[in-house]
Design a protein around this motif. Structure first.
Motif, PDB file in Angstrom:
ATOM      1  N   VAL A  45       8.680  -9.250   0.724  1.00 33.97           N
ATOM      2  CA  VAL A  45       8.900  -7.944   0.342  1.00 33.97           C
ATOM      3  C   VAL A  45      10.479  -7.824   0.423  1.00 33.97           C
ATOM      4  O   VAL A  45      10.999  -7.252  -0.640  1.00 33.97           O
ATOM      5  N   LEU A  62      12.280  -7.112  -3.495  1.00 32.41           N
ATOM      6  CA  LEU A  62      13.425  -5.852  -3.471  1.00 32.41           C
ATOM      7  C   LEU A  62      14.741  -6.433  -3.975  1.00 32.41           C
ATOM      8  O   LEU A  62      15.577  -5.726  -3.675  1.00 32.41           O
ATOM      9  N   VAL A  85       2.723  -0.970 -10.367  1.00 36.20           N
ATOM     10  CA  VAL A  85       2.911  -0.665  -9.020  1.00 36.20           C
ATOM     11  C   VAL A  85       3.834   0.394  -8.651  1.00 36.20           C
ATOM     12  O   VAL A  85       4.700   0.796  -9.519  1.00 36.20           O
ATOM     13  N   VAL A  89       6.561   2.360  -5.374  1.00 33.45           N
ATOM     14  CA  VAL A  89       7.091   2.191  -4.230  1.00 33.45           C
ATOM     15  C   VAL A  89       7.494   3.687  -3.622  1.00 33.45           C
ATOM     16  O   VAL A  89       7.776   4.488  -4.083  1.00 33.45           O
ATOM     17  N   SER A 119      -1.711  -3.306  -0.244  1.00 30.31           N
ATOM     18  CA  SER A 119      -0.353  -2.729  -0.247  1.00 30.31           C
ATOM     19  C   SER A 119       0.543  -3.714   0.344  1.00 30.31           C
ATOM     20  O   SER A 119       0.098  -4.682   0.957  1.00 30.31           O
ATOM     21  N   VAL A 145       9.035   1.167   3.866  1.00 29.89           N
ATOM     22  CA  VAL A 145       8.815   0.990   2.591  1.00 29.89           C
ATOM     23  C   VAL A 145       7.135   0.644   2.274  1.00 29.89           C
ATOM     24  O   VAL A 145       6.981  -0.342   3.032  1.00 29.89           O
ATOM     25  N   VAL A 151       4.585  -0.733  -0.923  1.00 28.07           N
ATOM     26  CA  VAL A 151       4.587  -1.077  -2.172  1.00 28.07           C
ATOM     27  C   VAL A 151       2.951  -0.779  -2.498  1.00 28.07           C
ATOM     28  O   VAL A 151       2.060  -1.467  -1.555  1.00 28.07           O
ATOM     29  N   LEU A 172       4.379  -6.361 -10.522  1.00 25.05           N
ATOM     30  CA  LEU A 172       5.168  -6.470  -9.025  1.00 25.05           C
ATOM     31  C   LEU A 172       6.369  -7.063  -9.002  1.00 25.05           C
ATOM     32  O   LEU A 172       7.224  -6.384  -8.293  1.00 25.05           O
ATOM     33  N   ALA A 198       9.103  -4.050  -9.115  1.00 22.98           N
ATOM     34  CA  ALA A 198       8.940  -2.982  -7.849  1.00 22.98           C
ATOM     35  C   ALA A 198      10.224  -2.708  -7.481  1.00 22.98           C
ATOM     36  O   ALA A 198      10.534  -1.393  -6.991  1.00 22.98           O
ATOM     37  N   SER A 229      11.278   0.597  -8.999  1.00 22.88           N
ATOM     38  CA  SER A 229      10.594   1.889  -8.358  1.00 22.88           C
ATOM     39  C   SER A 229      11.249   1.902  -6.892  1.00 22.88           C
ATOM     40  O   SER A 229      11.386   3.067  -6.609  1.00 22.88           O
ATOM     41  N   TYR A 230      11.679   1.057  -6.261  1.00 22.29           N
ATOM     42  CA  TYR A 230      12.180   1.283  -4.955  1.00 22.29           C
ATOM     43  C   TYR A 230      13.584   1.834  -4.981  1.00 22.29           C
ATOM     44  O   TYR A 230      13.888   2.943  -4.530  1.00 22.29           O
TER      45      TYR A 230
END
Length: 400
Positions: free
Chosen positions: A146, A150, A176, A178, A215, A225, A227, A271, A274, A277-278
């Motif tokens: 993960v 990111l 997805v 976050v 998740s 965090v 996801v 994915l 992501a 989104s983070y």
């Protein structure tokens, strides 16, 4: 683990000819045998809900079972609908994993039967210990991937996404999103190792609800965090609040932590996207921390103009605040509030008056004063944009 634990429970129930159950340390039901002619109201409730009700939890805590090193006989309690029981700690390698329960009306369990129960509790502890070791290994592997997911490096993100899917750690279901949870300090508190463990426990609790491969989790130095497939967020819109309340429960609501803010980034199509989104969730947290009206739950999609401003923090500085905003603040903070609301309402004096509890004439009077102080004409769209953006930047910079 549950299959092995169920086998331990059923073997003991068969040997003793009575019902057996195993709980975790928080008295949540993990495994239970068939009825075997015994039972009470509380057993039925626990089997139905998988956990002890609040009144039973309070009673259990008074028994101080955390100190028990061997079988403990507990009396019946008619008020709670409890028959007499024996509880045996489930311990392995000095680590307590939960409790094994047996009905014990009139103290009928013999010493030999209690020895069998203790041996079964030890077997259950070994099962739980193995599962914890495997779980820790999975979490460590998941955490590493993960972190890569990111990353700022596109190739690293792509490889991490592929490994997460191929390794069975995440089941892709379209786009997805976050979620980021960060404790809100009461007095410049720093997140320490105990707090990070608490955040990890909160993530694990929420992830359990989302199911297998539903998740991805990661705890960073000052935030957690999560996801998830965006479809889960659409089906269960209360997830951000669940993450917040669970985090508060694990951290403990103290003077150190005033609250927990949870931000949601906009959906990312794949994915390996992501990270976008983070970043958006972090931007939303930044806004919520300086503009309390957005806290404690904030979505990047609902930030409005702040989404644009928060996404360019390096471009913001005191010098970017228009002089008209400074003049307004210096003249009268009440005028600043009126100007912000008036512009938020697209120049609707009626709506502004209603919000402020004023007569419309008072709003018009304040608008004229705002124009006099700032030298701007609020009937001019360009001037309105200058003042509106300046006000929002000043909010984001914490100048108000």
């Amino acid at each position: 683990m549950l299959e092995e634990l169920q086998r331990v429970v059923e073997v003991l129930a068969h040997r003793l000819g009575r019902a057996v159950a195993v709980d975790d340390v928080d008295f949540r039901l993990l495994a239970y045998s068939a009825h075997l002619g015994e039972g009470d109201e509380m057993r039925a409730r626990v089997i139905l809900t998988r956990e002890a009700p609040p009144e039973a939890l309070a009673w259990l805590r008074r028994q101080r079972l955390g100190r028990a090193t061997g079988p403990v006989r507990l009396p019946a309690d008619d008020g709670l609908g409890l028959l007499a029981r024996v509880v045996v700690p489930v311990v392995y390698q000095g680590v307590r994993f939960g409790y094994l329960w047996l009905f014990d009306e009139e103290g009928s369990l013999t010493d030999e039967q209690l020895e069998l129960a203790s041996a079964a509790a030890a077997d259950a502890g070994a099962v739980c210990f193995r599962e914890r070791v495997l779980s820790d290994l999975r979490m460590a592997r998941e955490g590493e991937l993960v972190r890569d997911l990111l990353s700022d490096d596109e190739q690293v993100r792509s490889m991490a996404a592929a490994r997460l899917v191929e390794g069975g750690l995440f089941a892709p279901r379209g786009d997805v999103a976050v979620l980021v949870a960060r404790p809100s300090p009461g007095d410049r508190a720093a997140v320490d190792e105990d707090d990070r463990i608490a955040l990890q426990a909160a993530l694990n609790t929420v992830a359990t609800r989302l199911g297998d491969r539903g998740s991805l989790r990661l705890v960073r130095p000052d935030h957690a965090v999560l996801v998830i497939p965006s479809v889960m967020l659409r089906r269960t819109p209360e997830l951000p609040e669940l993450l917040r309340t669970t985090s508060l429960e694990r951290l403990g609501r103290t003077a150190k932590w005033r609250d927990v803010h949870v931000a949601t980034g906009s959906p990312a199509r794949r994915l390996d996207d992501a990270a976008t989104s983070y970043t958006q969730a972090l931007d939303a947290l930044r806004v919520a921390e300086v503009i309390p009206s957005f806290a404690p739950l904030v979505s990047h999609e609902n930030l409005g103009i702040y989404a644009l401003l928060a996404g360019r923090p390096s471009a913001l500085g005191d010098q970017t605040v228009h002089p008209a905003v400074r003049q307004l603040l210096a003249a009268d903070p009440e005028l600043f509030t009126t100007a912000e609301l008036y512009l938020d309402k697209a120049g609707d004096a009626r709506a502004t008056a209603t919000e402020l509890g004023l007569h419309r004439a008072s709003v018009y009077h304040r608008v004229r004063r705002i124009e006099d102080v700032t030298g701007l004409d609020l009937s001019d769209g360009q001037h309105r944009l200058i003042l509106h953006l300046g006000i929002k930047v000043s909010r984001l910079l914490g100048l108000v």
